[in-house]
Design a protein around this motif. Structure first.
Motif, PDB file in Angstrom:
ATOM      1  N   ALA A  45       1.030  -1.137  -0.065  1.00 46.63           N
ATOM      2  CA  ALA A  45       0.110   0.031   0.020  1.00 46.63           C
ATOM      3  C   ALA A  45       0.730   1.196  -0.053  1.00 46.63           C
ATOM      4  N   GLY A  46       0.344   2.286  -0.605  1.00 48.16           N
ATOM      5  CA  GLY A  46       1.071   3.642  -0.486  1.00 48.16           C
ATOM      6  C   GLY A  46       1.352   4.011  -2.120  1.00 48.16           C
ATOM      7  N   GLY A  47       1.717   3.322  -2.965  1.00 49.47           N
ATOM      8  CA  GLY A  47       2.164   3.409  -4.386  1.00 49.47           C
ATOM      9  C   GLY A  47       1.078   4.132  -5.122  1.00 49.47           C
ATOM     10  N   SER A  48       1.403   4.429  -6.388  1.00 51.12           N
ATOM     11  CA  SER A  48       0.709   5.337  -7.203  1.00 51.12           C
ATOM     12  C   SER A  48      -0.248   4.434  -7.697  1.00 51.12           C
ATOM     13  N   ILE A  49      -0.070   3.219  -7.768  1.00 47.15           N
ATOM     14  CA  ILE A  49      -1.070   2.246  -8.371  1.00 47.15           C
ATOM     15  C   ILE A  49      -2.425   2.077  -7.157  1.00 47.15           C
ATOM     16  N   ASP A  50      -1.688   2.089  -5.934  1.00 49.47           N
ATOM     17  CA  ASP A  50      -2.702   1.991  -4.855  1.00 49.47           C
ATOM     18  C   ASP A  50      -3.531   3.278  -4.682  1.00 49.47           C
ATOM     19  N   ALA A  51      -2.940   4.425  -4.953  1.00 46.24           N
ATOM     20  CA  ALA A  51      -3.659   5.618  -4.588  1.00 46.24           C
ATOM     21  C   ALA A  51      -4.827   5.831  -5.738  1.00 46.24           C
ATOM     22  N   VAL A  52      -4.552   5.288  -6.946  1.00 41.50           N
ATOM     23  CA  VAL A  52      -5.507   5.518  -7.990  1.00 41.50           C
ATOM     24  C   VAL A  52      -6.651   4.572  -7.694  1.00 41.50           C
ATOM     25  N   MET A  53      -6.269   3.285  -7.650  1.00 42.74           N
ATOM     26  CA  MET A  53      -7.320   2.364  -7.444  1.00 42.74           C
ATOM     27  C   MET A  53      -8.113   2.379  -6.440  1.00 42.74           C
ATOM     28  N   ARG A  54      -7.827   2.808  -5.111  1.00 41.58           N
ATOM     29  CA  ARG A  54      -8.366   3.230  -4.000  1.00 41.58           C
ATOM     30  C   ARG A  54      -9.458   4.284  -4.280  1.00 41.58           C
ATOM     31  N   ALA A  55      -8.960   5.274  -4.958  1.00 46.72           N
ATOM     32  CA  ALA A  55      -9.747   6.423  -5.121  1.00 46.72           C
ATOM     33  C   ALA A  55     -10.758   6.010  -5.869  1.00 46.72           C
ATOM     34  N   ILE A  56     -10.800   5.148  -6.950  1.00 48.54           N
ATOM     35  CA  ILE A  56     -11.871   4.860  -7.955  1.00 48.54           C
ATOM     36  C   ILE A  56     -12.783   3.605  -7.590  1.00 48.54           C
ATOM     37  N   THR A  67     -19.593  -4.672  -3.925  1.00 51.11           N
ATOM     38  CA  THR A  67     -18.536  -4.037  -3.437  1.00 51.11           C
ATOM     39  C   THR A  67     -17.187  -4.435  -4.282  1.00 51.11           C
ATOM     40  N   VAL A  68     -16.377  -3.496  -4.290  1.00 52.24           N
ATOM     41  CA  VAL A  68     -14.861  -3.691  -4.895  1.00 52.24           C
ATOM     42  C   VAL A  68     -13.952  -3.825  -3.713  1.00 52.24           C
ATOM     43  N   VAL A  69     -13.346  -4.651  -3.702  1.00 51.96           N
ATOM     44  CA  VAL A  69     -12.222  -4.827  -2.577  1.00 51.96           C
ATOM     45  C   VAL A  69     -10.810  -4.690  -3.194  1.00 51.96           C
ATOM     46  N   ILE A  70     -10.050  -3.831  -2.529  1.00 55.34           N
ATOM     47  CA  ILE A  70      -8.676  -3.485  -3.070  1.00 55.34           C
ATOM     48  C   ILE A  70      -7.774  -4.504  -2.076  1.00 55.34           C
ATOM     49  N   GLU A  71      -7.071  -5.222  -2.633  1.00 53.97           N
ATOM     50  CA  GLU A  71      -6.068  -6.329  -1.668  1.00 53.97           C
ATOM     51  C   GLU A  71      -4.627  -5.848  -2.165  1.00 53.97           C
ATOM     52  N   ASN A  72      -3.811  -5.659  -1.590  1.00 53.15           N
ATOM     53  CA  ASN A  72      -2.333  -5.504  -1.375  1.00 53.15           C
ATOM     54  C   ASN A  72      -1.520  -6.690  -1.070  1.00 53.15           C
ATOM     55  N   VAL A  73      -0.968  -7.307  -2.154  1.00 54.24           N
ATOM     56  CA  VAL A  73      -0.324  -8.507  -2.397  1.00 54.24           C
ATOM     57  C   VAL A  73       1.102  -8.329  -2.834  1.00 54.24           C
ATOM     58  N   ALA A 280     -16.709   4.570 -17.633  1.00 54.02           N
ATOM     59  CA  ALA A 280     -17.526   5.544 -17.071  1.00 54.02           C
ATOM     60  C   ALA A 280     -17.053   6.336 -15.933  1.00 54.02           C
ATOM     61  N   VAL A 281     -16.171   5.677 -14.974  1.00 55.41           N
ATOM     62  CA  VAL A 281     -15.671   6.234 -13.743  1.00 55.41           C
ATOM     63  C   VAL A 281     -14.315   7.222 -14.211  1.00 55.41           C
ATOM     64  N   LEU A 282     -13.597   6.392 -15.169  1.00 58.98           N
ATOM     65  CA  LEU A 282     -12.304   7.274 -15.675  1.00 58.98           C
ATOM     66  C   LEU A 282     -12.609   8.408 -16.412  1.00 58.98           C
ATOM     67  N   ASP A 283     -13.657   8.412 -17.121  1.00 60.37           N
ATOM     68  CA  ASP A 283     -14.102   9.695 -17.861  1.00 60.37           C
ATOM     69  C   ASP A 283     -14.576  10.965 -17.104  1.00 60.37           C
ATOM     70  N   LYS A 284     -14.979  10.650 -15.963  1.00 61.96           N
ATOM     71  CA  LYS A 284     -15.310  11.713 -14.949  1.00 61.96           C
ATOM     72  C   LYS A 284     -14.482  12.949 -14.927  1.00 61.96           C
ATOM     73  N   PRO A 285     -14.976  14.062 -15.196  1.00 62.05           N
ATOM     74  CA  PRO A 285     -13.677  15.235 -15.136  1.00 62.05           C
ATOM     75  C   PRO A 285     -12.874  15.282 -13.823  1.00 62.05           C
ATOM     76  N   GLU A 286     -13.522  15.171 -12.602  1.00 57.08           N
ATOM     77  CA  GLU A 286     -12.962  15.163 -11.485  1.00 57.08           C
ATOM     78  C   GLU A 286     -11.833  13.731 -11.350  1.00 57.08           C
ATOM     79  N   VAL A 287     -11.969  12.632 -11.887  1.00 53.81           N
ATOM     80  CA  VAL A 287     -11.124  11.610 -11.911  1.00 53.81           C
ATOM     81  C   VAL A 287      -9.945  11.998 -12.848  1.00 53.81           C
ATOM     82  N   ARG A 288     -10.257  12.341 -13.938  1.00 49.60           N
ATOM     83  CA  ARG A 288      -9.097  12.517 -14.884  1.00 49.60           C
ATOM     84  C   ARG A 288      -8.331  13.865 -14.361  1.00 49.60           C
ATOM     85  N   GLU A 289      -8.784  14.902 -13.706  1.00 53.36           N
ATOM     86  CA  GLU A 289      -8.037  16.029 -13.190  1.00 53.36           C
ATOM     87  C   GLU A 289      -7.300  15.361 -11.970  1.00 53.36           C
ATOM     88  N   ARG A 290      -7.666  14.444 -10.977  1.00 51.05           N
ATOM     89  CA  ARG A 290      -6.840  14.061 -10.175  1.00 51.05           C
ATOM     90  C   ARG A 290      -5.734  13.223 -10.532  1.00 51.05           C
TER      91      ARG A 290
END
Length: 327
Positions: A45-56, A67-73, A280-290
């Motif tokens: 946890a804590g990397g760029s992949i983790d940050a984006v996937m947890r945000a979306i 439910t979408v569960v994020i699991e770090n392995v 649909a999620v990644l096309d949202k302006p706020e997600v693209r800006e982030r």
């Protein structure tokens, strides 16, 4: 007469079964997923992949109705997490937030892996990210030309750190050394955190980092940039020059990516459901800006064919480097 009635009833039952069968299949398809979907991130946890996937992931949950569960392995440069997904049941409820490192590079380097690039079905590219060559803030050299000159005068007089032997970051620096006919001292770490600590502390001279990791330290003046490893400057940070603006390096571009992949064999309609939800999620302006503010580019426009082509191109490009494989 009784025999005729029995046959008529049988025909009625068969007809009803056929009608139910034709209507039940779409209904069943619409109810998938019927249990939580796990997205494995093959790094701590804590990397760029983790940050984006947890945000979306919350918005992805809404789109999928589950439910979408994020699991770090983490471990083995991403190979442990990627291997788990490759061997998971192909029902679409276990997915990989994979990168060029664990999907492409590790299968090329390690003959003992229990998976290969072909063990995955690409679902959707999520973002692309050029890398940045950074240095400790008090390094005497201020640009890549001065670094090359110092190394040509005294080979291995400067060091660089990587998150581990055989990682994409190491491959990038190895390619840079080949292009400039130089040699640096490689210091492999077990992950990014100890590497960053040593770079900030001045124990190593340079490193290659993804923008989300490098930018906070660059903005605070704790490290300095020697060049974005891309043909173009970062859209959100145009003040950072590229490595190709130097006199000694031309045409170098090493772009990382992160995408969602599934174990081979998941029904196509389920992959399309995930693909549509991600788009649909990644096309949202706020997600693209982030994503843009993190120095990366959202890649929701990529379909399955485009993602597959990108993976094939990366495999071909990395093979040309003749990287040493592990026995």
């Amino acid at each position: 007469m009784l025999h005729f009635l029995r046959r008529a009833r049988l025909r009625a039952v068969l007809s009803a079964a056929l009608v139910l069968g034709t209507t039940a299949a779409p209904a069943q398809a619409q109810t998938w997923p019927d249990r939580p979907v796990t997205i494995v991130i093959p790094f701590p946890a804590g990397g760029s992949i983790d940050a984006v996937m947890r945000a979306i992931s919350p918005q992805l949950s809404e789109r999928l109705g589950q439910t979408v569960v994020i699991e770090n392995v983490g471990g083995a440069s991403g190979a442990i997490g990627a291997g788990r997904v490759a061997q998971a049941k192909a029902d679409g409820t276990t997915l990989l937030a994979g990168s060029i490192n664990d999907v492409v590079l590790q299968p090329l380097l390690n003959r003992n892996l229990r998976y290969g690039t072909d063990n995955f079905d690409p679902v959707s590219l999520v973002f692309t990210s050029p890398l940045i060559l950074v240095a400790r803030k008090d390094l005497p050299q201020s640009n890549i030309d001065e670094v090359v000159q110092a190394l040509r005068t005294a080979p291995e007089s400067l060091s660089y750190g990587s998150p581990g032997q055989g990682t994409f970051q190491q491959v990038v620096v190895e390619d840079l050394q080949r292009r400039t006919d130089t040699k640096m001292l490689h210091v492999p770490y077990k992950g990014a955190s100890p590497l960053i600590n040593d770079l900030l502390g001045g124990q190593i001279d340079m490193a290659v980092m993804a923008p989300p990791t490098a930018l906070p330290h660059l903005q605070q003046g704790r490290i300095k940039s020697l060049g974005v490893i891309s043909r173009q400057r970062l859209a959100a940070y145009p003040e950072l020059a590229t490595i190709n603006e130097s006199k000694t390096v031309q045409g170098m571009e090493m772009v990382g990516w992160v995408g969602v992949l599934a174990p081979k064999g998941v029904p196509p309609e389920r992959l399309q459901r995930v693909r549509d939800a991600l788009a649909a999620v990644l096309d949202k302006p706020e997600v693209r800006e982030r994503v843009l503010s993190m120095g990366m580019v959202s890649a929701s426009a990529y379909d399955k064919a485009s993602f597959e082509a990108r993976i094939r191109d990366d495999v071909a490009a990395l093979r040309t480097l003749n990287l040493p494989t592990q026995p």
